[in-house]
Design a protein around this motif. Structure first.
Motif, short mmCIF file in Angstrom:
data_model
loop_
_atom_site.label_atom_id
_atom_site.label_comp_id
_atom_site.label_asym_id
_atom_site.label_seq_id
_atom_site.Cartn_x
_atom_site.Cartn_y
_atom_site.Cartn_z
N ALA A 92 38.75 26.29 47.07
CA ALA A 92 37.63 25.91 46.21
C ALA A 92 36.49 26.92 46.31
CB ALA A 92 37.14 24.51 46.60
N ILE A 93 36.12 27.30 47.54
CA ILE A 93 35.03 28.25 47.71
C ILE A 93 35.41 29.63 47.17
CG2 ILE A 93 33.64 29.50 49.43
CD1 ILE A 93 33.67 27.00 51.14
N GLY A 94 36.62 30.07 47.46
CA GLY A 94 37.07 31.37 46.99
C GLY A 94 37.09 31.46 45.47
N LEU A 95 37.58 30.41 44.81
CA LEU A 95 37.63 30.40 43.35
C LEU A 95 36.21 30.38 42.77
CD1 LEU A 95 39.26 30.24 40.74
CD2 LEU A 95 39.29 27.74 41.00
N THR A 96 35.34 29.58 43.36
CA THR A 96 33.96 29.50 42.86
C THR A 96 33.24 30.84 42.98
OG1 THR A 96 33.85 27.17 43.49
CG2 THR A 96 31.76 28.30 43.10
N LEU A 97 33.36 31.47 44.14
CA LEU A 97 32.71 32.77 44.35
C LEU A 97 33.29 33.82 43.41
CD1 LEU A 97 32.46 32.91 48.25
CD2 LEU A 97 30.61 32.48 46.62
N ALA A 98 34.61 33.78 43.19
CA ALA A 98 35.24 34.76 42.30
C ALA A 98 34.74 34.59 40.87
CB ALA A 98 36.76 34.61 42.37
N LEU A 100 31.87 33.33 39.93
CA LEU A 100 30.47 33.77 39.87
C LEU A 100 30.37 35.29 39.84
CD1 LEU A 100 28.81 31.25 42.35
CD2 LEU A 100 28.67 31.25 39.86
N LEU A 101 31.15 35.96 40.68
CA LEU A 101 31.11 37.42 40.71
C LEU A 101 31.70 38.03 39.44
CD1 LEU A 101 32.07 38.35 44.40
CD2 LEU A 101 29.82 38.40 43.33
N ASP A 102 32.58 37.30 38.78
CA ASP A 102 33.20 37.82 37.57
C ASP A 102 32.25 37.79 36.37
OD1 ASP A 102 35.59 38.87 36.31
OD2 ASP A 102 35.72 36.96 35.23
N GLN A 103 31.07 37.20 36.56
CA GLN A 103 30.09 37.15 35.47
C GLN A 103 29.30 38.45 35.36
OE1 GLN A 103 30.45 34.38 33.62
NE2 GLN A 103 31.99 33.90 35.18
N LYS A 104 29.74 39.50 36.08
CA LYS A 104 29.06 40.81 36.06
C LYS A 104 27.59 40.68 36.49
CE LYS A 104 32.75 42.71 34.21
NZ LYS A 104 33.58 41.54 34.01
N ILE A 105 27.38 39.92 37.58
CA ILE A 105 26.01 39.73 38.05
C ILE A 105 25.52 40.98 38.77
CG2 ILE A 105 26.35 37.25 38.32
CD1 ILE A 105 26.67 37.70 41.29
N ARG A 106 24.22 41.11 38.88
CA ARG A 106 23.65 42.24 39.60
C ARG A 106 23.93 42.11 41.09
NH1 ARG A 106 17.55 43.14 37.06
NH2 ARG A 106 18.22 43.71 34.94
N LEU A 184 39.42 37.08 42.48
CA LEU A 184 38.68 38.05 41.66
C LEU A 184 39.62 39.08 41.06
CD1 LEU A 184 35.87 38.88 40.70
CD2 LEU A 184 35.67 40.30 42.76
N ALA A 185 40.60 39.52 41.84
CA ALA A 185 41.59 40.44 41.31
C ALA A 185 42.39 39.80 40.18
CB ALA A 185 42.53 40.90 42.42
N GLY A 186 42.71 38.49 40.35
CA GLY A 186 43.42 37.79 39.29
C GLY A 186 42.59 37.65 38.03
N LEU A 187 41.29 37.36 38.19
CA LEU A 187 40.40 37.24 37.03
C LEU A 187 40.26 38.56 36.29
CD1 LEU A 187 37.59 35.00 38.58
CD2 LEU A 187 39.16 34.35 36.75
N ARG A 188 40.14 39.65 37.05
CA ARG A 188 40.00 40.95 36.41
C ARG A 188 41.29 41.41 35.73
NH1 ARG A 188 35.24 43.03 39.00
NH2 ARG A 188 33.82 41.28 38.67
N GLY A 189 42.40 40.77 36.07
CA GLY A 189 43.68 41.14 35.45
C GLY A 189 44.00 40.36 34.19
#
Length: 298
Positions: A92-98, A100-106, A184-189
């Motif tokens: 749950a935490i890993g998916l949530t953080l991924a 959030l980071l996938d939103q191209k945040i600063r 995150l790697a999965g989201l970017r793929g």
């Protein structure tokens, strides 16, 4: 030309054999020190070994004794509690953080290594650090008392009923960043064209993730489950550093049980039997995963 042909043939053969020669020592070492000792452990689990190995077979006697031990049942129950919470919370935490980071945040380039940093530490370091943090005498509870909250209590590490959850906290802190990197790697793929098409059709962000993104992350979910499950089954160093298996047997897991019965209780046969059951558990986790991967490639 007739003289160069044998030289060219020799060079070709040499190029083919050099990788095999380089890899053969490590392959031989792996066969002896991994699979050889696995085979020896399986054999000892059927023997009457006590303090030293014995090669007199007693059949399934050690397995029968093992499942009649209350300490083993405690370790199994603790493993079920620990593994279910560990896998679920990390995912749950890993998916949530991924997400959030996938939103191209600063600051993504700074946040990503911060989340991943705990995985660079050994479980011994993590266990020792969290032991200090959770110790009522020097950790969070003592700090709150110094700040004026005299009624604050956080003595889970000393409580038999709550100690196993302190292990979950430390393990989740260590591994969540690694799970985040996998997701995150999965989201970017994921193909952006699929997402754009769904957005054009009027899909909301919630529907986009629920019906498209998360189903496409199935391989990442499966990989995360396999890695977390095998880490949970073989957890030893974190337990030893954090709680030592205590208080009492409140945080004993199969790995710590195996060590204590093999090396401190002079019951090598029972310890080997518990190790074989752990091996079978990991094999039961890995086999469907490997089958799914091979089937997908075909």
């Amino acid at each position: 030309m007739a003289q160069r042909a044998p030289e060219a043939d020799f060079r070709t053969r040499l190029q083919e054999w050099i990788p095999k020669l380089v890899l053969s020592p490590s392959l031989a070492a792996m066969l002896v020190f991994v699979y050889g000792f696995i085979a020896l452990t399986i054999y000892l689990s059927f023997s009457d070994s006590k303090m030293l190995p014995s090669y007199d077979l007693v059949g399934f006697e050690n397995y029968a004794k093992l499942w009649n031990l209350s300490a083993w049942w405690t370790a199994v129950v603790n493993l079920l509690i620990f593994s279910s919470l560990y896998i679920g919370i990390c995912t749950a935490i890993g998916l949530t953080l991924a997400i959030l980071l996938d939103q191209k945040i600063r600051g993504e380039g700074i946040l990503r290594p911060i989340y991943l940093y705990p995985m660079a530490l050994s479980f011994i370091v993590t266990g020792t650090a969290w032991k200090w943090i959770m110790d009522p005498g020097i950790g969070i509870e003592n700090t709150m008392h110094l700040w004026g909250w005299a009624s604050f209590e956080f003595n889970w590490i000393k409580d038999r009923d709550m100690a196993i959850y302190t292990v979950v906290i430390a393990a989740v802190w260590q591994t969540s960043g690694f799970v985040m990197a996998m997701f995150l790697a999965g989201l970017r793929g994921i193909d952006n064209e699929i997402l754009k098409a769904a957005q054009i059709d009027g899909a909301s962000n919630w529907s986009l993730y629920r019906r498209i993104v998360i189903p496409l992350l199935r391989p990442a979910f499966l990989s995360a489950f396999v890695i977390l499950a095998h880490l949970a089954v073989k957890s030893y160093d974190l337990i030893i550093a954090l709680t030592g298996g205590g208080p009492g047997r409140a945080t004993e897991l199969p790995a710590t049980f195996m060590y204590s019965y093999t090396f401190t209780r002079n019951s090598m046969g029972i310890g080997a039997a518990s190790a074989v059951i752990m091996l079978m558990t990991i094999a039961a986790i890995m086999t469907p995963y490997l089958y799914a991967e091979l089937k997908e490639k075909k």
